[in-house]
Design an enzyme around this catalytic site. Structure first.
Site, PDB file in Angstrom:
ATOM      1  N   ASP A   1       0.847  -1.189   0.000  1.00 32.16           N
ATOM      2  CA  ASP A   1       0.000   0.000   0.000  1.00 32.16           C
ATOM      3  C   ASP A   1       0.893   1.253   0.000  1.00 32.16           C
ATOM      4  O   ASP A   1       1.836   1.339  -0.784  1.00 32.16           O
ATOM      5  CB  ASP A   1      -0.962  -0.039   1.190  1.00 32.16           C
ATOM      6  CG  ASP A   1      -2.142   0.906   1.029  1.00 32.16           C
ATOM      7  OD1 ASP A   1      -3.150   0.497   0.431  1.00 32.16           O
ATOM      8  OD2 ASP A   1      -2.055   2.070   1.486  1.00 32.16           O
TER       9      ASP A   1
ATOM     10  N   TYR B   1      -3.233  10.911   1.167  1.00 32.11           N
ATOM     11  CA  TYR B   1      -3.704  10.862  -0.213  1.00 32.11           C
ATOM     12  C   TYR B   1      -3.633  12.239  -0.863  1.00 32.11           C
ATOM     13  O   TYR B   1      -3.146  12.389  -1.993  1.00 32.11           O
ATOM     14  CB  TYR B   1      -5.144  10.335  -0.260  1.00 32.11           C
ATOM     15  CG  TYR B   1      -5.257   8.866   0.055  1.00 32.11           C
ATOM     16  CD1 TYR B   1      -5.331   7.922  -0.964  1.00 32.11           C
ATOM     17  CD2 TYR B   1      -5.273   8.410   1.369  1.00 32.11           C
ATOM     18  CE1 TYR B   1      -5.427   6.573  -0.692  1.00 32.11           C
ATOM     19  CE2 TYR B   1      -5.366   7.051   1.654  1.00 32.11           C
ATOM     20  CZ  TYR B   1      -5.438   6.144   0.613  1.00 32.11           C
ATOM     21  OH  TYR B   1      -5.517   4.801   0.895  1.00 32.11           O
TER      22      TYR B   1
ATOM     23  N   HIS C   1      -4.717  -7.936  -0.140  1.00 28.86           N
ATOM     24  CA  HIS C   1      -3.980  -6.699   0.084  1.00 28.86           C
ATOM     25  C   HIS C   1      -3.223  -6.684   1.408  1.00 28.86           C
ATOM     26  O   HIS C   1      -2.148  -6.115   1.496  1.00 28.86           O
ATOM     27  CB  HIS C   1      -4.960  -5.526   0.036  1.00 28.86           C
ATOM     28  CG  HIS C   1      -4.315  -4.180   0.006  1.00 28.86           C
ATOM     29  ND1 HIS C   1      -3.530  -3.745  -1.030  1.00 28.86           N
ATOM     30  CD2 HIS C   1      -4.356  -3.148   0.903  1.00 28.86           C
ATOM     31  CE1 HIS C   1      -3.110  -2.510  -0.790  1.00 28.86           C
ATOM     32  NE2 HIS C   1      -3.586  -2.129   0.379  1.00 28.86           N
TER      33      HIS C   1
END
Length: 406
Positions: free
Chosen positions: A181, A314, A371
């Site tokens: 990630d 982000y 993930h």
């Protein structure tokens, strides 16, 4: 000393637990409709109700906190160029074998240091003839029990700087990294910025561009001549699903993190739904228990910087210097690379894409897993690291070098 290493125990104040339960007690839920339990529309109403009620009336945070505190945790102050000093929380599990490889494990969103807990005994114990590791797993700034930055612009280069300086403060002048990630981009940038310190990286989340004739002529020709395997085709289907059906959170957090931040900070039910969706959608039929889910979410609920802070990575990654972040996706000849592909990750690219990132010395496609691979498939995950850095592995020369130093 400003950079002293201080032992740390998680100790959430009673007042925070009571405030959480008070909010959960007055939570309201959407009206039930015929598709309230359809995952295509998002998290099922019945699941969120069950989890919220258990979080209020049955979940024992103190019991989970005690389990987490069995793992050696610490804090230290890290100075960040152009920003305030930050108190950074981290797990530091040293192997009983002094001659072990220092490994920096970096999580992403909506993960945390929790992701490394199952692999700690597998990596630090070591086989009699295999490698062992000293594992450092920080809470990224703005996550978990690390402080957050109060200034705008705290982006990927700053995360990389913090993690690199942490390893230096622990006495690991040279080390290897593991990332998934955001940990992928952060540890890749560490390798680009500090290649004399970061000697190898293992990735379980591979973001890369297709090879081009100008930059990667051999890989480009291979991509034209060799058809994609069945696994690679399935990976592209999975990637396409994520980009079409699972990317909305990313757009929101990349553009208006403060807006979603109000919901995440004020409403534990919103936080629960926001994170639980990813725990479900991004894993490979992992049998989450309610205690696991709520421990995962509670780390965000009780985080030092607050649940809203984690969304900012982000925005900053999109709006800060692209030049430095771009290095994460470019070929780095100085850092050996290991790539582990898990079929139910959110982005699963053909192997030739990953080979554009650097000298690949370990590569494997797994039959299952998603993930959060270190949590979902800890034995497989740890096995990959042992193979990469073990005898006969592509990074064994680095193991010998680091073990001689440490």
């Amino acid at each position: 000393m400003a950079n002293a290493i201080k032992p740390f125990k998680i100790a959430v104040p009673d007042s925070e637990i009571e405030a959480l339960k008070a909010k959960l007690a007055v939570s309201t839920f959407p009206k039930e409709v015929s598709f309230s339990s359809n995952w295509d529309y998002g998290v099922p109403l019945e699941d969120v109700k069950r989890l919220a009620h258990y979080w209020r009336d049955g979940f024992d945070w103190r019991a989970q906190e005690a389990k987490l505190n069995e793992v050696p945790q610490f804090t230290t102050t890290i100075s960040v160029d152009g920003f305030e000093d930050l108190e950074v929380h981290f797990v530091h599990q040293k192997s009983k074998r002094a001659e072990s490889v220092p490994l920096l494990f970096s999580h992403g969103w909506p993960g945390s240091f929790l992701e490394c807990l199952k692999i700690l005994p597998l990596l630090t114990d070591g086989d009699s003839d295999g490698p062992s590791f000293h594992v450092v797993a920080p809470s990224l700034p703005n996550f978990g029990f690390s402080q957050g930055s109060s200034k705008p612009g705290f982006g990927i280069p700053q995360y990389a700087e913090v993690l690199h300086k942490l390893m230096l403060q622990l006495g690991y002048d040279q080390y290897v990294t593991q990332g998934g990630d955001w940990g992928y981009i952060i540890t890749r940038l560490i390798g680009a910025k500090y290649p004399s310190h970061c000697l190898a990286s293992h990735l379980n989340f591979i973001r890369a561009n297709a090879p081009t004739l100008a930059k990667h002529p051999i890989l480009y020709l291979q991509s034209l001549l060799a058809p994609y395997t069945a696994k690679e085709k399935a990976g592209l289907v999975r990637t396409n699903w994520f980009q079409k059906e699972g990317y909305g959170y990313n757009f929101e957090q990349s553009t208006k993190p403060s807006t979603i931040g109000f919901a995440l900070n004020d409403s534990p039910v919103a936080l629960l739904a926001w994170i639980y969706e990813k725990l479900h959608d991004w894993t490979d039929n992992y049998p989450w228990t309610d205690d696991e889910i709520l421990t995962w979410v509670s780390v965000y609920q009780f985080s030092t910087a607050g649940p809203a802070a984690s969304a900012r990575i982000y925005y900053e990654a999109v709006h800060s210097s692209h030049e430095e972040v771009r290095q994460s996706f470019e070929y780095n000849s100085k850092v050996k690379l290991g790539l582990s592909y898990f079929p139910m990750d959110i982005i699963v690219l053909p192997r030739v894409y990953g080979r554009t990132l650097g000298p690949v010395v370990f590569e494997v496609e797994h039959e299952d897993g998603g993930h959060f691979a270190a949590h979902e498939r800890p034995n497989v995950f740890a096995g990959d690291l042992k193979k990469m850095f073990g005898k006969g592995g592509g990074a064994y020369d680095i193991t010998r070098k680091l073990c001689q130093k440490h």
